[in-house]
Design an enzyme around this catalytic site. Structure first.
Site, PDB file in Angstrom:
ATOM      1  N   CYS A 151      35.244  33.003 -13.825  1.00 42.99           N
ATOM      2  CA  CYS A 151      36.367  32.671 -14.301  1.00 42.99           C
ATOM      3  C   CYS A 151      35.951  32.446 -16.299  1.00 42.99           C
ATOM      4  CB  CYS A 151      35.994  30.631 -13.626  1.00 42.99           C
ATOM      5  SG  CYS A 151      38.036  30.307 -14.295  1.00 42.99           S
ATOM      6  N   HIS A 191      36.030  32.614  -8.288  1.00 39.86           N
ATOM      7  CA  HIS A 191      34.920  32.095  -7.520  1.00 39.86           C
ATOM      8  C   HIS A 191      33.562  32.328  -6.838  1.00 39.86           C
ATOM      9  CE1 HIS A 191      35.151  29.101 -10.551  1.00 39.86           C
ATOM     10  NE2 HIS A 191      36.334  28.480 -11.093  1.00 39.86           N
ATOM     11  N   GLU A 204      31.374  31.482  -5.386  1.00 37.60           N
ATOM     12  CA  GLU A 204      30.314  30.219  -5.483  1.00 37.60           C
ATOM     13  C   GLU A 204      30.701  29.468  -4.215  1.00 37.60           C
ATOM     14  OE1 GLU A 204      31.603  28.609  -9.195  1.00 37.60           O
ATOM     15  OE2 GLU A 204      31.652  30.925  -7.889  1.00 37.60           O
TER      16      GLU A 204
END
Length: 522
Positions: free
Chosen positions: A82, A178, A180
């Site tokens: 990002c 994202h 994660e």
């Protein structure tokens, strides 16, 4: 230099620790560092790859953070996430702009033919982990519009041409989404491929939650001193209480405060739960009037949270003085800290919300703070709770915020509003339990909105309050989807609330995901 590390550069993202969590899942040792770190500070570390985190900042801001050129020139693979992708692109000669169309929540990326190792798409039977389209989790306003020389597109979305890019020669990668976050369906695999296949990380280790170490750490920290703990009835405070009790025994005193902002029959429920976990010292205190008086006239959510937090601390100090306790234990977990934190590189208004157990200590508070769970996520706390024998009804009980109903009543707090919301919430939860849905939903609650709506009841015009129902599904409470409750059940809940709770004329259902919306309304 045998130890290998993945370097995580932190730009102030709420998800930085989640990136670290994924490294733990993968089995990689990692270092979290400020963006201001210099290469010379890493000379004695065997850095195999670098992850650039997201950020609430924009690379278009005058004082936007960036890594030094010597970090970019370390000749190790880099993955920008990002904002991390944006700063990588900008520093290497590309261009980022703020677009009119934003992306928050789910997006579908299309993986292009000129894929890289980051998106492995060998579609043979044994390697079907990837498809040409993937669901990912976006949270951005800025977008890359020109990529630097030597970069190629890996993936795109309908609104984002450069959803993923790479430079094959330098092994530089960028993803707009994202990976994660658990809601990126192949996010773990993407990070795993980056670490093991692209960074050639081979020193894989197995992380484990050591309950014995947590207990020993508490014992060594506290010694023979007394500890008080604010017991709320949730998994975090109960797990903290059991761990501390195992460490120091009867030197722990749990304080359960009825502040007038609790759920229906909450104190009675806590007393029944306490009986199931063993003999722990618990002191019950009624301070309803004190809390409601302190909130009189306050409508701002941050002021409500801080007023409640400060009063909690004052009461804890009063009890500590009586008991001669030196420590205040709290069930703080890592998402609490993330939402309350203010990185020094950020503007003051970039924090998400304060949590009563993460506020700075008010003046006059002499207690030392003990937080045995502060580096853990909710799912990790649940694993510990299960191992130490905490009953299922506590482990899977829905979270309840420290400020209680005060952050579920939008606007001013009045006892009348608390009673209305308490009854509506009890109906919602009881219906979920009767339909065997309660334990399949991560959190569910009602919110009293500061608006009135017209209704016709018994041929009479009524102008009364609106209740919003909120239910979400999540693993770690860092991201969440609204729960798809069957219409029939929502209909039953709505009918019961309107018929049984005086003062309510309309019920609505909140279908917002996190991000962008937080789980609680305030």
């Amino acid at each position: 230099m045998n130890n290998q590390y993945i370097l995580i550069i932190d730009f102030g993202s709420q998800y930085t620790k989640l990136v670290a969590r994924r490294m733990k899942d993968i089995g990689a040792k990692f270092i979290i560092s400020s963006w201001e770190i210099k290469k010379k500070e890493l000379l004695k570390k065997n850095i195999k790859g670098i992850l650039l985190s997201g950020s609430p900042m924009s690379v278009l801001d005058d004082k936007s953070p960036y890594v030094s050129k010597d970090i970019l020139n370390m000749k190790v693979p880099i993955l920008g996430i990002c904002y991390g992708m944006h700063t990588l692109v900008k520093q290497l000669g590309g261009k980022v702009e703020r677009k009119s169309v934003r992306e928050f929540g789910y997006a579908s990326i299309k993986i292009l033919k000129n894929h890289s190792n980051l998106f492995y798409d060998n579609f043979e039977v044994s390697e079907k982990n990837y498809t040409k389209r993937q669901k990912v989790w976006m949270s951005h306003e800025d977008s890359v519009i020109n990529i630097p020389k030597g970069f190629s597109i890996i993936a795109s979305t309908k609104n984002c041409k450069y959803a993923a890019i790479f430079n094959k020669k330098n092994k530089f990668y960028g993803v707009q989404f994202h990976p994660e976050v658990t809601h990126s369906e192949k996010g773990y695999l993407i990070l795993n491929r980056f670490v093991k296949n692209i960074c050639n990380y081979t020193n894989v280790i197995k992380y484990s939650l050591s309950i014995r170490k947590i207990i020993l750490k508490i014992k060594n920290k506290v010694n023979d001193e007394k500890v008080i703990l604010g017991l709320s009835g949730g998994i975090d405070s109960f797990t903290s209480a059991i761990l501390i009790h195992k460490a120091i025994g009867n030197n722990l005193f749990c304080i359960c405060i009825d502040n007038g902002l609790l759920r229906n029959d909450e104190i009675l429920k806590i007393k029944n739960l306490i009986k199931k976990v063993g003999k722990i010292n618990v002191i019950y205190i009624n301070h309803k009037k004190r809390f409601l008086k302190s909130l009189n006239g306050i409508t701002d959510p941050e002021k409500k949270r801080k007023t409640i937090g400060n009063l909690f601390f004052k009461i804890f100090q009063e009890q500590a003085d009586i008991l001669k306790a030196k420590w205040l234990a709290q069930g703080t977990i890592y998402p609490d800290i993330i939402e309350s934190s203010q990185n020094n590189l950020l503007k003051k208004d970039n924090f998400i919300k304060s949590h009563h157990n993460v506020c700075p200590l008010p003046k006059g508070i002499k207690l030392k703070i003990l937080e045995p769970l502060k580096h853990l996520f909710k799912d990790e706390v649940k694993k510990i709770a299960k191992k130490i024998g905490i009953p299922k009804e506590i482990i899977f009980r829905h979270p309840f915020p420290g400020p209680g109903l005060a952050v579920r009543i939008i606007g001013e707090i009045k006892e009348e509003y608390c009673n209305i919301l308490r009854m509506a919430d009890e109906i919602f939860i009881s219906e979920l339990k009767s339909e065997n849905l309660y334990f399949n939903i991560s959190q569910a609650f009602s919110v009293l909105l500061p608006i009135k709506s017209v209704a016709v009841m018994g041929d009479m015009r009524k102008y009364e309050w609106v209740i919003s129902l909120r239910a979400i599904e999540t693993l770690d409470f860092m991201s969440a989807n609204w729960a798809n409750i069957p219409y029939k059940i929502l209909n039953n809940v709505s009918n019961r609330i309107i018929n049984e709770v005086r003062g309510i004329s309309r019920v609505v259902y909140d279908i917002s995901n996190k991000p962008p919306s937080t789980i609680e309304w305030e």
